[in-house]
Structure formats: structure tokens, C-alpha cells
Write a protein that holds these residues in place. Structure first.
Motif, PDB file in Angstrom:
ATOM      1  N   LEU A  33     -57.001  12.625  19.109  1.00 25.15           N
ATOM      2  CA  LEU A  33     -57.476  12.110  20.388  1.00 25.15           C
ATOM      3  C   LEU A  33     -57.713  13.248  21.362  1.00 25.15           C
ATOM      4  O   LEU A  33     -56.940  14.217  21.398  1.00 25.15           O
ATOM      5  CB  LEU A  33     -56.441  11.146  20.976  1.00 25.15           C
ATOM      6  N   SER A  49     -62.262   9.441  29.770  1.00 26.98           N
ATOM      7  CA  SER A  49     -62.650   9.070  28.410  1.00 26.98           C
ATOM      8  C   SER A  49     -61.651   9.656  27.428  1.00 26.98           C
ATOM      9  O   SER A  49     -61.072  10.720  27.672  1.00 26.98           O
ATOM     10  CB  SER A  49     -64.046   9.611  28.083  1.00 26.98           C
ATOM     11  N   CYS A  50     -61.497   8.960  26.330  1.00 27.34           N
ATOM     12  CA  CYS A  50     -60.641   9.453  25.249  1.00 27.34           C
ATOM     13  C   CYS A  50     -61.410   9.256  23.950  1.00 27.34           C
ATOM     14  O   CYS A  50     -61.638   8.112  23.525  1.00 27.34           O
ATOM     15  CB  CYS A  50     -59.321   8.706  25.218  1.00 27.34           C
ATOM     16  N   ALA A  51     -61.823  10.356  23.374  1.00 37.01           N
ATOM     17  CA  ALA A  51     -62.579  10.306  22.125  1.00 37.01           C
ATOM     18  C   ALA A  51     -61.633  10.452  20.941  1.00 37.01           C
ATOM     19  O   ALA A  51     -60.740  11.310  20.953  1.00 37.01           O
ATOM     20  CB  ALA A  51     -63.613  11.417  22.112  1.00 37.01           C
ATOM     21  N   SER A  58     -61.066  10.698  16.649  1.00 38.54           N
ATOM     22  CA  SER A  58     -61.684  11.032  15.376  1.00 38.54           C
ATOM     23  C   SER A  58     -61.245  10.009  14.336  1.00 38.54           C
ATOM     24  O   SER A  58     -60.269   9.293  14.525  1.00 38.54           O
ATOM     25  CB  SER A  58     -61.253  12.433  14.937  1.00 38.54           C
ATOM     26  N   ARG A  96     -62.999  -0.191  25.875  1.00 38.47           N
ATOM     27  CA  ARG A  96     -63.218   0.604  24.678  1.00 38.47           C
ATOM     28  C   ARG A  96     -64.572   0.292  24.077  1.00 38.47           C
ATOM     29  O   ARG A  96     -65.099  -0.810  24.238  1.00 38.47           O
ATOM     30  CB  ARG A  96     -62.106   0.364  23.652  1.00 38.47           C
ATOM     31  N   ASP A  97     -65.107   1.283  23.385  1.00 36.93           N
ATOM     32  CA  ASP A  97     -66.342   1.123  22.637  1.00 36.93           C
ATOM     33  C   ASP A  97     -66.035   1.584  21.209  1.00 36.93           C
ATOM     34  O   ASP A  97     -65.998   2.786  20.942  1.00 36.93           O
ATOM     35  CB  ASP A  97     -67.449   1.965  23.270  1.00 36.93           C
ATOM     36  N   LYS A 132     -68.363   3.917  19.427  1.00 41.32           N
ATOM     37  CA  LYS A 132     -68.339   5.315  19.867  1.00 41.32           C
ATOM     38  C   LYS A 132     -66.962   5.952  19.706  1.00 41.32           C
ATOM     39  O   LYS A 132     -66.754   7.088  20.127  1.00 41.32           O
ATOM     40  CB  LYS A 132     -68.781   5.421  21.319  1.00 41.32           C
ATOM     41  N   ASN A 133     -66.029   5.204  19.139  1.00 43.88           N
ATOM     42  CA  ASN A 133     -64.667   5.731  18.964  1.00 43.88           C
ATOM     43  C   ASN A 133     -64.090   6.250  20.284  1.00 43.88           C
ATOM     44  O   ASN A 133     -63.464   7.327  20.325  1.00 43.88           O
ATOM     45  CB  ASN A 133     -64.629   6.855  17.915  1.00 43.88           C
ATOM     46  N   THR A 134     -64.300   5.505  21.339  1.00 47.62           N
ATOM     47  CA  THR A 134     -63.904   5.984  22.659  1.00 47.62           C
ATOM     48  C   THR A 134     -63.235   4.868  23.462  1.00 47.62           C
ATOM     49  O   THR A 134     -63.681   3.719  23.422  1.00 47.62           O
ATOM     50  CB  THR A 134     -65.118   6.519  23.433  1.00 47.62           C
ATOM     51  N   TYR A 194     -61.879   4.119  27.495  1.00 45.99           N
ATOM     52  CA  TYR A 194     -62.133   4.575  28.858  1.00 45.99           C
ATOM     53  C   TYR A 194     -61.053   4.055  29.812  1.00 45.99           C
ATOM     54  O   TYR A 194     -60.435   3.023  29.573  1.00 45.99           O
ATOM     55  CB  TYR A 194     -63.496   4.060  29.338  1.00 45.99           C
ATOM     56  N   CYS A 219     -54.115   9.907  26.501  1.00 44.60           N
ATOM     57  CA  CYS A 219     -54.349   8.685  25.746  1.00 44.60           C
ATOM     58  C   CYS A 219     -53.511   8.715  24.474  1.00 44.60           C
ATOM     59  O   CYS A 219     -53.112   9.782  24.002  1.00 44.60           O
ATOM     60  CB  CYS A 219     -55.819   8.518  25.410  1.00 44.60           C
TER      61      CYS A 219
END
Length: 120
Positions: free
Chosen positions: A3, A20-22, A24, A71-72, A75-77, A79, A95
Motif C-alpha cells: 500500500l 489516495s491509497c494505491a 498492489s 474505493r475504486d 483502480k486498486n485505490t 480514497y 492506509c
């Protein structure tokens, strides 16, 4: 799950900011996600959480009505939309991800935080 939080910065009281928190990995959509924060000299505290489907959310009383988690999964994200920011919101925001298909207080994966500073 790895993250990475981003979007922090210096804002004035009353301003808005979106974090945002991306994540993997292909399993993002199976993890509930949470936002936490730690202010200088204080313990880390829960801010908000969202279930893996996005249908259930939870907020700390201190941010309810001002912050929105979303969350999306495509997009693996995840918010955190923050509005009406106050100086007491100043903290490092991180996150975290829960075990798969779990809704509760356990978080197994943590990302590095992003600093939010709110000036008065």
C-alpha cells in the motif's frame, strides 16, 4: 498487499483534501480497507473504514460528516475525501488492509503514511 498513501500537504482550516491509497496485487477487491492517523505525540487512531465491496463504511466520531471514504476496485485505490479540515486533523495518515473478506478491527497490511498539516 502493498500500500502507498499519497495526497497529503499543507492546507488551511476549512479546506478540503483528498488522500489516495494505491494497492498492489490482484486481491485488492477482497480486502476491507482502513485509514488511520497519528498526530505528533499521540497514539495512532482509527479514522475510517470501507468493506471490500464498498457497501459498508465506518467513521470515527471526530470525522463523521466531514470525511468520506470510498474505493475504486478497478483502480486498486481507496480514497479519503476530507472536508472542513481543522488544525486537530493534522497527522500522518496511513492506509491499511484487512485479511480477505474480513470486517472488523484487524489490519494485516500497512502502507507508509502521508502528512496532512492544517494551519489555523
Amino acid at each position: 498487499v502493498q500500500l502507498q498513501a499519497s495526497g497529503g500537504g499543507l492546507v488551511q482550516a476549512g479546506d478540503s483534501l483528498r488522500l489516495s491509497c494505491a494497492a498492489s496485487g490482484r486481491s485488492f477487491g477482497s480486502h476491507s480497507m482502513g485509514w488511520f492517523r497519528q498526530a505528533p505525540g499521540k497514539e495512532r487512531e482509527f479514522v475510517a473504514a470501507i468493506s471490500w465491496s464498498g457497501r459498508t463504511t465506518s467513521y470515527a466520531d471526530s470525522v463523521k460528516g466531514r470525511f468520506t471514504i470510498s474505493r475504486d476496485n478497478a483502480k486498486n485505490t481507496v480514497y479519503l475525501q476530507m472536508a472542513s479540515l481543522k488544525p486537530e486533523d493534522t497527522a500522518v495518515y496511513s492506509c491499511a488492509a484487512s485479511p480477505p473478506y474480513y470486517w472488523g478491527s484487524r489490519y494485516d497490511y500497512w502502507g507508509q503514511g502521508t502528512l496532512v498539516t492544517v494551519s489555523s
